[in-house]
Write an enzyme that holds these catalytic residues in place. Structure first.
Site, PDB file in Angstrom:
ATOM      1  N   ARG A  92      -2.642   8.510   3.590  1.00  0.00           N
ATOM      2  CA  ARG A  92      -2.789   9.444   4.713  1.00  0.00           C
ATOM      3  C   ARG A  92      -1.455  10.065   5.143  1.00  0.00           C
ATOM      4  NH1 ARG A  92      -5.992   5.693   8.742  1.00  0.00           N
ATOM      5  NH2 ARG A  92      -5.475   4.073   7.219  1.00  0.00           N
ATOM      6  N   TYR A 136      41.095  26.753   8.408  1.00  0.00           N
ATOM      7  CA  TYR A 136      40.495  25.855   7.426  1.00  0.00           C
ATOM      8  C   TYR A 136      41.579  24.903   6.943  1.00  0.00           C
ATOM      9  CZ  TYR A 136      38.823  23.720   3.231  1.00  0.00           C
ATOM     10  OH  TYR A 136      38.501  22.771   2.301  1.00  0.00           O
ATOM     11  N   SER A 173      50.772  31.741  13.168  1.00  0.00           N
ATOM     12  CA  SER A 173      49.388  32.197  12.996  1.00  0.00           C
ATOM     13  C   SER A 173      49.188  32.964  11.699  1.00  0.00           C
ATOM     14  CB  SER A 173      49.022  33.119  14.162  1.00  0.00           C
ATOM     15  OG  SER A 173      49.100  32.401  15.361  1.00  0.00           O
ATOM     16  N   GLY A 232       0.819  -1.215   0.000  1.00  0.00           N
ATOM     17  CA  GLY A 232       0.000   0.000   0.000  1.00  0.00           C
ATOM     18  C   GLY A 232       0.853   1.267   0.000  1.00  0.00           C
TER      19      GLY A 232
HETATM   20  C1  UD1 Z   1      -5.703  -3.133   8.765  1.00  0.00           C
HETATM   21  C2  UD1 Z   1      -6.777  -4.096   9.233  1.00  0.00           C
HETATM   22  C3  UD1 Z   1      -7.407  -3.561  10.524  1.00  0.00           C
HETATM   23  C4  UD1 Z   1      -6.327  -3.380  11.554  1.00  0.00           C
HETATM   24  C5  UD1 Z   1      -5.168  -2.520  11.044  1.00  0.00           C
HETATM   25  C6  UD1 Z   1      -4.007  -2.620  12.010  1.00  0.00           C
HETATM   26  C7  UD1 Z   1      -7.749  -5.136   7.249  1.00  0.00           C
HETATM   27  C8  UD1 Z   1      -8.896  -5.163   6.308  1.00  0.00           C
HETATM   28  N1  UD1 Z   1      -7.789  -4.217   8.219  1.00  0.00           N
HETATM   29  O1  UD1 Z   1      -6.327  -1.887   8.486  1.00  0.00           O
HETATM   30  O2  UD1 Z   1      -8.372  -4.443  11.008  1.00  0.00           O
HETATM   31  O3  UD1 Z   1      -6.869  -2.791  12.726  1.00  0.00           O
HETATM   32  O4  UD1 Z   1      -4.693  -3.027   9.774  1.00  0.00           O
HETATM   33  O5  UD1 Z   1      -2.905  -1.830  11.620  1.00  0.00           O
HETATM   34  O6  UD1 Z   1      -6.853  -5.933   7.112  1.00  0.00           O
HETATM   35  N2  UD1 Z   1      -1.602  -3.679   2.136  1.00  0.00           N
HETATM   36  C9  UD1 Z   1      -1.165  -4.306   1.006  1.00  0.00           C
HETATM   37  N3  UD1 Z   1      -2.013  -4.450  -0.040  1.00  0.00           N
HETATM   38  C10 UD1 Z   1      -3.299  -4.018   0.002  1.00  0.00           C
HETATM   39  C11 UD1 Z   1      -3.756  -3.373   1.166  1.00  0.00           C
HETATM   40  C12 UD1 Z   1      -2.876  -3.220   2.233  1.00  0.00           C
HETATM   41  O7  UD1 Z   1       0.002  -4.722   0.925  1.00  0.00           O
HETATM   42  O8  UD1 Z   1      -4.010  -4.226  -0.984  1.00  0.00           O
HETATM   43  C13 UD1 Z   1      -0.661  -3.521   3.252  1.00  0.00           C
HETATM   44  C14 UD1 Z   1      -0.362  -2.068   3.560  1.00  0.00           C
HETATM   45  O9  UD1 Z   1       0.762  -1.620   2.816  1.00  0.00           O
HETATM   46  C15 UD1 Z   1      -0.066  -2.105   5.053  1.00  0.00           C
HETATM   47  C16 UD1 Z   1      -0.909  -3.278   5.555  1.00  0.00           C
HETATM   48  O10 UD1 Z   1      -1.225  -4.056   4.425  1.00  0.00           O
HETATM   49  O11 UD1 Z   1       1.285  -2.377   5.309  1.00  0.00           O
HETATM   50  C17 UD1 Z   1      -2.210  -2.806   6.241  1.00  0.00           C
HETATM   51  O12 UD1 Z   1      -2.958  -2.077   5.284  1.00  0.00           O
HETATM   52  P1  UD1 Z   1      -3.692  -0.730   5.668  1.00  0.00           P
HETATM   53  O13 UD1 Z   1      -4.346  -0.203   4.442  1.00  0.00           O
HETATM   54  O14 UD1 Z   1      -2.809   0.145   6.432  1.00  0.00           O
HETATM   55  O15 UD1 Z   1      -4.852  -1.348   6.596  1.00  0.00           O
HETATM   56  P2  UD1 Z   1      -5.596  -0.626   7.764  1.00  0.00           P
HETATM   57  O16 UD1 Z   1      -6.662   0.225   7.229  1.00  0.00           O
HETATM   58  O17 UD1 Z   1      -4.608  -0.026   8.682  1.00  0.00           O
END
Ligand code: UD1
Ligand code: CA
Length: 467
Positions: free
Chosen positions: A17, A372, A411, A13
């Site tokens: 944010r 220097y 100096s 991801g």
């Molecule tokens: C997720 C959890 C939530 C939890 C929170 C904890 C789910 C649906 N929700 O939400 O319950 O409380 O983490 O931190 O799992 N990522 C991918 N590919 C994707 C989507 C996400 O690799 O398609 C990775 C992101 O890069 C990240 C991690 O998964 O490292 C979590 O994804 P993020 O979108 O941050 O999930 P949250 O909304 O935080």
């Protein structure tokens, strides 16, 4: 350490944010990309390298991780369930996989302790659960997934904040995003997930309800300290993570015998080491591969980046150094600037308002004030007087200054490079030296002094007459 485990780290991801051009997992806390802390955790509990699921900016993520993981690619970010599924190709081909367990970590959750993961693994193995996950209790559950438990306390499902009704939103126990699954059947179940939710994504968290419907057990371990499960989704969370890592770094250094006059004011990367009996004053910043020896004094406002410091070194107020080495018993500052390629030998003294660059100082050499010294090789016990300048740059090229052992530079001298001053030679104060000086000689280039007796008196009288 267990061999019966595979680790998957989700890092595809972007992290919108964060409001950044850089992918979330490469943002740094205490000097390292946040995913590095997760990789450390993985290697603490599992011998096999983890599988990192990459997508956004995957070249950058892979380059940063280089050699510490295997990779699976998620081209489109369709949700955490879909992300885990991308690791199937790397794992399913291994026949033993189905009998192992899979630990799923998030690349954006860097503060978990290895001890906590070991507890999770022990709990999972003792319980006969198909899934054991890590949860935490928060006063403000914010955007985390809510843990729904039934009357007997067992976890029935996770409801994402965006899908939660008002009742569910009030649940204070939330999903930390760390899961331990039995590997058998995991990928089949992920292939059957749907996207009927507020975000239209494949939620990994939906597997809980699926397992329960199958009559399998799901357990949850609540972390004592919720900070362990903090996810970095915004700059404000990144600041919390940075502060916590700093706190841990200082705590560790204190336990190793380092004194901090005011530990809340220092900024120290997690890559830095400091020896016992070193005293660190307030407002010190230590970055990168900086290693400080024992018994040193690091005064206020010192800023070091990739600097190696020996034992019993005294760095006075406001000393700034980068890519430099300072050997035992040297004294630097106040307000000295050691630029890249500076190497100060034992007992060297570099004083206030001295700037050095690509300069090697032999044992006991001194440049105590306002100089220097660049592109220079300074022998042992050389004394460089106040205001000495190496003129190392002719506008096109840099040239070298060599001062052999025991040289004395008076100096306010300029040493026009390339130049070599032989062993034990003297340069008279105020000289501009353009030619090599042989060992043991005196070189002087200033104009002889002229003294006009009574000049001031005559000048005053002439002025009085005019008025
Ligand atoms: C997720 C959890 C939530 C939890 C929170 C904890 C789910 C649906 N929700 O939400 O319950 O409380 O983490 O931190 O799992 N990522 C991918 N590919 C994707 C989507 C996400 O690799 O398609 C990775 C992101 O890069 C990240 C991690 O998964 O490292 C979590 O994804 P993020 O979108 O941050 O999930 P949250 O909304 O935080
Ligand atoms: Ca997250």
């Amino acid at each position: 350490m267990t061999n019966n485990l595979d680790v998957i780290i989700l890092a595809a991801g972007l992290g919108t944010r964060m409001k950044s051009a850089t992918i979330k997992v490469l943002h740094r806390a205490a000097g390292r990309p946040i995913i590095d802390y997760v990789l450390d955790l993985a290697s603490d509990v599992c011998e096999r390298p983890p599988i990192v699921v990459v997508g956004h900016q995957r070249e950058a993520v892979q380059a940063s991780i280089d050699g510490r993981a295997r990779f699976a690619v998620q081209d489109q970010q369709l949700g955490t369930g879909h992300a885990v599924l991308q690791a199937s190709a790397a794992l399913e081909s291994d026949e033993a996989f189905a009998s192992r367990r899979v630990l799923i970590l998030s690349g954006d959750v860097p503060l978990t302790r290895a001890e906590t993961l070991r507890k999770l693994i022990a709990e999972h193995d003792a319980s006969g659960n198909a899934l054991t996950l890590l949860t935490m209790k928060l006063d403000d559950p914010a955007m985390y997934g809510r843990i729904v438990r039934d009357a007997d306390g067992s976890v029935t499902r996770i409801v994402e904040a965006k899908d939660a009704n008002d009742e569910q939103k009030k649940i204070g126990e939330v999903n930390a995003g760390i899961y331990l699954f039995n590997a058998g059947g995991l990928f089949e179940r992920l292939r059957n997930l749907g996207t009927n939710n507020a975000q239209g994504e494949y939620y990994l968290t939906d597997l809980i309800a699926v397992l329960r419907e199958n009559g399998e057990r799901v357990g949850a371990l609540i972390v004592d300290d919720p900070i362990e499960a903090i996810g970095v989704n915004s700059r404000s969370e990144l600041a919390v993570v940075e502060a916590e890592i700093q706190r841990r770094v200082v705590e560790k250094l204190l336990s190793e015998g380092v004194t901090f006059r005011n530990p809340t004011t220092v900024v120290i990367d997690s890559t830095v080491s400091i020896g016992a009996d070193t005293v660190v004053y307030p407002f010190v910043t230590l970055e990168g591969m900086t290693n400080i020896g024992e018994g040193c004094v690091i005064e206020p406002g010192v800023h070091l980046i990739n600097v190696t410091v020996g034992d019993d070194v005294h760095l006075k107020t406001g000393t700034v150094a980068e890519d430099a080495t300072i050997e035992d018993e040297a004294t630097v500052g106040p307000y000295a600037h050691l630029r890249p390629g500076t190497h100060l030998g034992r007992k060297v003294k570099v004083g206030n308002f001295v700037e050095t660059k690509k300069a090697v100082f032999g044992e006991g050499a001194k440049a105590s004030h306002l100089s220097y010294i660049g592109d220079a090789e300074i022998g042992a016990d050389v004394n460089i007087g106040a205001g000495t300048i190496t003129c190392n740059y002719d506008g096109v090229n840099k040239h070298k200054t060599v001062l052999e052992d025991g040289v004395f530079i008076g100096s306010d001298s300029q040493l026009v490079a390339p130049i070599r001053i032989g062993k034990g030679a003297y340069v008279g104060a105020g000289s501009t030296i353009t030619k090599d000086v042989p060992p043991g000689a005196l070189a002087l280039s200033r104009t002889p002094q002229r003294t006009v007796e009574g000049w001031a008196e005559r000048k005053r009288e002439a002025r009085a007459k005019k008025e």
